[in-house]
Design a protein around this motif. Structure first.
Motif, mmCIF file in Angstrom:
data_model
loop_
_atom_site.group_PDB
_atom_site.id
_atom_site.type_symbol
_atom_site.label_atom_id
_atom_site.label_comp_id
_atom_site.label_asym_id
_atom_site.label_seq_id
_atom_site.Cartn_x
_atom_site.Cartn_y
_atom_site.Cartn_z
ATOM 1 N N ALA A 134 14.691 -49.288 -51.692
ATOM 2 C CA ALA A 134 15.546 -48.670 -50.680
ATOM 3 C C ALA A 134 15.073 -48.997 -49.268
ATOM 4 C CB ALA A 134 15.576 -47.160 -50.885
ATOM 5 N N GLY A 135 16.046 -49.297 -48.384
ATOM 6 C CA GLY A 135 15.702 -49.634 -47.007
ATOM 7 C C GLY A 135 15.373 -48.433 -46.140
ATOM 8 N N GLY A 136 16.034 -47.296 -46.408
ATOM 9 C CA GLY A 136 15.847 -46.124 -45.556
ATOM 10 C C GLY A 136 14.410 -45.672 -45.400
ATOM 11 N N PRO A 137 13.660 -45.482 -46.504
ATOM 12 C CA PRO A 137 12.266 -45.061 -46.368
ATOM 13 C C PRO A 137 11.404 -46.054 -45.594
ATOM 14 C CG PRO A 137 13.052 -44.647 -48.592
ATOM 15 C CD PRO A 137 14.113 -45.455 -47.898
ATOM 16 N N LYS A 138 11.741 -47.330 -45.637
ATOM 17 C CA LYS A 138 10.957 -48.316 -44.902
ATOM 18 C C LYS A 138 11.211 -48.206 -43.400
ATOM 19 C CE LYS A 138 10.658 -51.225 -48.944
ATOM 20 N NZ LYS A 138 10.927 -52.483 -49.639
ATOM 21 N N ILE A 139 12.446 -47.858 -43.040
ATOM 22 C CA ILE A 139 12.728 -47.572 -41.630
ATOM 23 C C ILE A 139 11.899 -46.384 -41.166
ATOM 24 C CG2 ILE A 139 14.513 -46.778 -40.025
ATOM 25 C CD1 ILE A 139 16.552 -48.354 -41.717
ATOM 26 N N VAL A 140 11.866 -45.337 -41.987
ATOM 27 C CA VAL A 140 11.096 -44.139 -41.627
ATOM 28 C C VAL A 140 9.604 -44.464 -41.567
ATOM 29 C CG1 VAL A 140 10.517 -41.788 -42.310
ATOM 30 C CG2 VAL A 140 12.867 -42.607 -42.552
ATOM 31 N N TRP A 141 9.129 -45.338 -42.468
ATOM 32 C CA TRP A 141 7.709 -45.727 -42.435
ATOM 33 C C TRP A 141 7.373 -46.338 -41.082
ATOM 34 C CZ3 TRP A 141 4.734 -49.889 -41.377
ATOM 35 C CH2 TRP A 141 3.396 -49.847 -41.782
ATOM 36 N N ILE A 142 8.223 -47.222 -40.580
ATOM 37 C CA ILE A 142 7.954 -47.835 -39.271
ATOM 38 C C ILE A 142 7.928 -46.765 -38.186
ATOM 39 C CG2 ILE A 142 8.816 -49.454 -37.530
ATOM 40 C CD1 ILE A 142 10.040 -51.075 -39.873
ATOM 41 N N ARG A 143 8.876 -45.834 -38.234
ATOM 42 C CA ARG A 143 8.906 -44.764 -37.232
ATOM 43 C C ARG A 143 7.619 -43.957 -37.245
ATOM 44 N NH1 ARG A 143 13.386 -40.184 -38.021
ATOM 45 N NH2 ARG A 143 11.844 -39.477 -39.547
ATOM 46 N N GLU A 144 7.071 -43.707 -38.435
ATOM 47 C CA GLU A 144 5.896 -42.851 -38.557
ATOM 48 C C GLU A 144 4.575 -43.606 -38.424
ATOM 49 O OE1 GLU A 144 7.978 -39.495 -41.489
ATOM 50 O OE2 GLU A 144 6.477 -40.876 -42.302
ATOM 51 N N GLU A 145 4.547 -44.850 -38.884
ATOM 52 C CA GLU A 145 3.274 -45.565 -38.970
ATOM 53 C C GLU A 145 3.108 -46.674 -37.928
ATOM 54 O OE1 GLU A 145 0.895 -44.601 -40.910
ATOM 55 O OE2 GLU A 145 2.071 -43.071 -41.958
#
Length: 502
Positions: A134-145
């Motif tokens: 899934a692409g969504g969690p990877k977007i969130v990973w960038i936002r957080e990490e």
């Protein structure tokens, strides 16, 4: 006299490939650029998005130099996915692209988003549960990490859409790719799910949605100067390589299943209605109104390449010795989870296992076991799809792995399925050229005319009992070793980053 033709370019995991194809489907020229992904840590798989454009430019210039009288009427683009490449307001990448399900870094984000949204709502809106695909969690990973990159990010790309932007200036994404940016796409409404985009992806601008064969725009003067493609030539929106490969062999009708033999193995079943199962991926199709149930092994060609490298052999040697080894690999059984596994077990912490080794086994037995391991993985996916309601009536093989008859035969023997093999199996670049031809022609061509089936691979009924028993052991071997594999995976994540380097 000018030759009317289309260009198709696909950015894959290990290379970018381009073709120049005339109006009858004949390939006039081909070009390839090899590349490597980056694995900075265990479970991370990245690539510099700038390379995609650099290789596109190099490939198109080579193709046009080979056929000086080519009159390019359309350009097709395709690429691996779902990837997450974030760019600034001008589309310049702010960090390396995070690749598809082989990159497993976003486990914490998957858990948090699933807890917040709930499985019933996730599957209702997006069709699938959240996994490493899934692409969504990877977007969130960038936002957080990676907050520094996030602060500059304004746009979301995949390889095809990034090429479309550089060629035309259009900021678009196809529906099929968008449906894998889970959970941000509404599968039934065929649009971005605004509440969740705002919650997880803002301030990114959502790209406009089109279908794979729609025209995104035309080649700009700046892009023409770089690529050699004339200004004003139409460029399609394109899509993810597995779906473009399905197009290249005509495997996108209800009841069709495409098997893509590549660095990873990918399966796309076209179904008549939206099917939902936690073990597979529910997606939009390449064409308006179509639906797919998709799956993928994290390794296939990557596994055989690893064996070639560690044994210091070449493929002809290994294939000959695997043929001699015979069905069952003289008592060896391999789990192909050397990069974790995607479907149907959805276990990024799964690991490869080779069971039954003795001092009498050789590299040919190992290679045969690897071929059988990928075939067993395909069978596991096919049976899971059927249990979910997919009516699979026709199987078409495509990709580089189809050049080896033994691998095809092993897959048919293990699965019990007849495979059709078309004349041209180079895959996504050819499919992209076909989509471009259809977008610009008054009468779109038929893929059966461009690329007819020339071979079929039938299973050997005498091997059915052998492989039924091996499949049962395959399932039990994973169940019996998963706990230990997970402990080893946890230990690997705490070792030096250079463990993960190619």
């Amino acid at each position: 006299m000018p030759v009317r033709c289309t260009i198709g370019v696909d950015v894959g995991t290990s290379s970018s490939k381009g073709v120049l194809v005339d109006e009858s489907g004949s390939i006039l020229a081909q070009a390839t650029r090899g590349h490597e992904v980056s694995r900075p840590r265990t479970g991370w798989v990245e690539m510099d998005g700038a390379v995609w454009w650099e290789e596109f430019v190099s490939i198109t210039r080579e193709l046009l130099a080979e056929v000086p009288d080519a009159e390019v009427t359309g350009v097709g683009v395709s690429g691996m996915g779902p990837c997450v490449l974030l760019g600034d307001a001008d589309g310049t990448p702010v960090r390396p692209a995070i690749l598809y399900g082989v990159d497993t870094r976003a486990g914490a984000q998957i858990t948090a988003m699933t807890d917040e949204l709930g499985v019933p709502e996730l599957t209702r809106v997006g069709g699938s549960v959240l996994t490493s695909q899934a692409g969504g969690p990877k977007i969130v990973w960038i936002r957080e990490e990676d907050p520094e990159a996030w602060a500059r990010a304004r746009r979301l790309f995949m390889p095809a859409s990034f090429l479309a932007l550089r060629l035309t200036g259009a900021y678009v994404l196809d529906h099929q790719s968008a449906s894998q940016v889970s959970p941000l796409y509404d599968i039934e409404a065929e649009r971005w799910h605004a509440p969740w985009w705002e919650r997880f992806a803002a301030p990114l601008e959502a790209p406009a949605l089109q279908w794979a064969g729609d025209i995104a725009g035309t080649v700009t003067a700046a892009a023409a100067a770089q690529t050699g493609i004339p200004e004003g030539v139409p460029v399609i929106t394109g899509t993810i390589d597995a779906w473009t490969e399905a197009v290249s062999v005509g495997a996108h009708g209800a009841g069709d299943l495409m098997l893509m033999y590549g660095t990873t193995m990918f399966l796309v079943a076209t179904v008549e209605e939206t099917l939902r199962t936690p073990s597979m991926w529910t997606t939009a199709g390449a064409f308006a109104g179509t639906r797919n149930l998709a799956g993928g092994l994290s390794t296939s060609g990557a596994l055989t390449a690893w064996l070639k490298d560690v044994t210091g052999s070449d493929y002809p040697q290994l294939l000959a010795e695997a043929e001699t080894s015979g069905p069952g690999a003289r008592g060896l059984l391999m789990l192909p989870y050397f990069a974790g596994e995607r479907t149907p077990i959805q276990d990024p912490d799964a690991r490869g296992v080779i069971a039954g080794l003795t001092l009498e086994h050789g590299r040919g037995d190992l290679y045969r076991a690897a071929l059988e391991a990928t075939a067993l993985g395909v069978r596991h996916n096919v049976e899971t799809m059927r249990q979910a309601g997919a009516d699979i009536r026709r199987i078409v093989a495509v990709g580089g792995g189809t050049q080896g008859r033994l691998w095809l035969q092993v897959v048919s023997d293990v699965t019990g399925l007849v495979q059709e093999v078309p004349a041209i199996t180079i895959g996504a670049s050819y499919g992209a050229a076909f989509l471009a031809a259809g977008a610009v022609a008054d009468t779109p061509p038929a893929i059966a005319d461009w690329n007819p089936v020339t071979d079929t691979i039938a299973p050997d009924p005498a091997l059915r009992d052998t492989y039924d028993a091996l499949f049962d052991r395959y399932l039990r071997l994973y169940a019996g070793t998963a706990d230990v594999a997970h402990e080893l995976a946890a230990a690997q994540k705490h070792t030096a980053p250079d463990l993960a380097q190619p």
